[in-house]
Design an enzyme around this catalytic site. Structure first.
Site, PDB file in Angstrom:
ATOM      1  N   ARG A 281       0.889  -1.298   0.066  1.00  0.00           N
ATOM      2  CA  ARG A 281      -0.035  -0.040  -0.038  1.00  0.00           C
ATOM      3  C   ARG A 281       0.757   1.121   0.035  1.00  0.00           C
ATOM      4  O   ARG A 281       1.553   1.557   0.962  1.00  0.00           O
ATOM      5  CB  ARG A 281      -1.137  -0.109   1.322  1.00  0.00           C
ATOM      6  CG  ARG A 281      -1.689   1.410   1.515  1.00  0.00           C
ATOM      7  CD  ARG A 281      -2.683   1.090   2.627  1.00  0.00           C
ATOM      8  NE  ARG A 281      -2.120   0.712   3.596  1.00  0.00           N
ATOM      9  CZ  ARG A 281      -1.682   1.354   4.621  1.00  0.00           C
ATOM     10  NH1 ARG A 281      -1.108   2.591   4.705  1.00  0.00           N
ATOM     11  NH2 ARG A 281      -1.436   0.787   6.016  1.00  0.00           N
ATOM     12  N   HIS A 285      -3.391   4.473   4.831  1.00  0.00           N
ATOM     13  CA  HIS A 285      -4.586   3.373   5.135  1.00  0.00           C
ATOM     14  C   HIS A 285      -5.742   3.996   4.406  1.00  0.00           C
ATOM     15  O   HIS A 285      -6.447   3.555   3.640  1.00  0.00           O
ATOM     16  CB  HIS A 285      -4.729   3.091   6.300  1.00  0.00           C
ATOM     17  CG  HIS A 285      -5.921   2.312   6.723  1.00  0.00           C
ATOM     18  ND1 HIS A 285      -5.843   0.981   6.200  1.00  0.00           N
ATOM     19  CD2 HIS A 285      -7.134   2.443   7.217  1.00  0.00           C
ATOM     20  CE1 HIS A 285      -7.123   0.516   6.429  1.00  0.00           C
ATOM     21  NE2 HIS A 285      -7.847   1.165   7.073  1.00  0.00           N
ATOM     22  N   TYR A 294       4.435   4.884  11.374  1.00  0.00           N
ATOM     23  CA  TYR A 294       4.522   3.395  11.480  1.00  0.00           C
ATOM     24  C   TYR A 294       5.483   2.709  10.500  1.00  0.00           C
ATOM     25  O   TYR A 294       5.870   1.751  10.337  1.00  0.00           O
ATOM     26  CB  TYR A 294       3.392   2.691  11.673  1.00  0.00           C
ATOM     27  CG  TYR A 294       2.440   2.810  10.671  1.00  0.00           C
ATOM     28  CD1 TYR A 294       2.379   1.991   9.434  1.00  0.00           C
ATOM     29  CD2 TYR A 294       1.286   3.796  10.941  1.00  0.00           C
ATOM     30  CE1 TYR A 294       1.292   2.107   8.539  1.00  0.00           C
ATOM     31  CE2 TYR A 294       0.463   3.848   9.929  1.00  0.00           C
ATOM     32  CZ  TYR A 294       0.353   2.924   8.724  1.00  0.00           C
ATOM     33  OH  TYR A 294      -0.464   3.376   7.519  1.00  0.00           O
TER      34      TYR A 294
END
Length: 389
Positions: A281, A285, A294
């Site tokens: 990805r 998100h 992260y």
């Protein structure tokens, strides 16, 4: 392990032993290298009995056209979020090869059950782009008719769509229909109880389901290493008595080959299969997420070098099938879809508050009738007094 007789017969037609069939091949299936060159057969990750013919040139050109459209859709929808035309958008930028292959591997009568991140797959399947995005503008319904397109409504709760997929496959088998169901999920979904229930039910009842796991390395902010210590997610399949495969999720040639084979096996009576596609990805998100908290930029840049669009472009250019004129035509097709999204989502929807009650039950309950009447009276009083609704 007991394998149903019909599954053994289906597998034998492909020249595969049950033992080889059940476990994923070593490594992962890959046909195109990261620079877009065709790998020699002995470097594709396949093994005896696990051969994956390269799709035809026409199939690959159409797949690339859909990749171009998918990338443009992702960019356009991200812009529409910033403009306030969409409430949220889970981008599949970088995962377009998985999206396109998922739709192209199915026949017209087959079913697809997507996740919230699979808008490009839904559009590639033939659903109108604006109808596809209706859910993400915050409307009360999913936007399109699942039965008309054989596409389940995009699922926001993790993994519930897998149970729906298994149910449709079970019904199709009971009716004797020639139907395969593609059930899509992400790596995070494999940690959910519904995932295990769906796989177990599909295997026990020997259903024609292909479970397609897009492993994009993160379940929102949780990396795969904190979700599973299995050798791969594909290895989870054997515990339920089904075959599992791993494929390069940024190689659309390999994806088409692997998914076509999986769908053919399922339709032939092999029972369910699990395909894990390793992809990434590239963006957050959703627009509400900050991915820099992260993961680091070096990781993102390493995956950017594996971009599925560039890989396929380089290959088709090298074979001479992708010319400047064809590339221009594909870009025009993509811009047409983007324009439809801008036009459709730039128009304010006409809302009827009574829709809150019309589509809850086929026959409204007394309570719903009472509530509908109360709301109608409130609106009427407000209109008579000149209040804005």
């Amino acid at each position: 392990m007991t394998i149903p007789a019909e599954a053994q017969e289906a597998v034998k037609r492909f020249g595969i032993s049950i033992e080889d069939y059940m476990l994923p091949v070593h490594g992962q299936i890959q046909i195109l290298s990261e620079d877009g060159t065709m790998l020699p057969e002995d470097q594709r990750g396949s093994s005896p009995g696990h051969q994956y013919p390269v799709p035809s040139d026409n199939e690959l050109l159409e797949a690339y056209r859909q990749l171009v459209i998918g990338r443009r859709v992702n960019d356009q929808n991200s812009a529409l979020v910033r403009q306030g035309r969409l409430a949220v958008y889970p981008s599949s930028h970088g995962q377009e090869a998985c999206q396109v292959a998922a739709a192209l591997c199915l026949r017209e009568g087959d079913w697809m059950f997507p996740t919230y991140r699979d808008s490009v797959a839904v559009m590639t399947r033939g659903v109108d782009p604006v109808e596809t995005m209706t859910l993400f503008r915050g409307d009360w319904h999913g936007g399109y008719d699942p039965h008309a397109h054989k596409v389940g409504i995009q699922s926001t709760p993790l993994t519930t769509q897998l149970l729906h997929a298994v149910g449709v496959a079970h019904a199709a088998k009971l009716r004797g229909e020639d139907t395969v169901v593609l059930a899509m999920c992400g790596d995070g979904a494999t940690s959910e109880g519904d995932f295990h229930e769906a796989l177990n039910f599909a295997a026990v009842f020997h259903l024609p389901v292909v479970f397609f796991v897009q492993n994009n390395q993160y379940a929102i902010s949780v990396p795969l290493v904190h979700q599973s210590v299995a050798p791969s997610l594909a290895h989870k399949a054997v515990g339920y008595g089904m075959a599992g495969e791993r494929v390069d999720g940024n190689d659309i040639v390999a994806l088409l080959a692997v998914l076509d084979r999986a769908v053919t096996l399922a339709r032939s009576g092999s029972g369910p299969l699990l395909v894990e596609a390793n992809t990434y990805r590239m963006q957050a998100h959703t627009n509400a997420d900050d991915a820099t908290r992260y993961r680091n930029q070096a990781e993102v840049e390493a995956w950017a070098a594996k971009d599925p669009l560039n890989r396929m472009r380089h290959y088709l250019r090298s074979t001479g099938h992708l010319t400047d004129d064809v590339e221009t035509a594909f870009a025009g097709d993509a811009e047409d879809v983007a324009q439809r999204l801008r036009d459709g989502l730039g128009t304010e929807p006409s809302l009827d508050p009574q829709d809150l009650f019309r589509h809850v039950f086929a026959e409204p309950t007394p309570q719903l009738r009472e509530q509908a009447t109360f709301l109608a009276e409130e609106i009427s009083r407000d209109e008579q007094s000149g209040k804005e609704l």
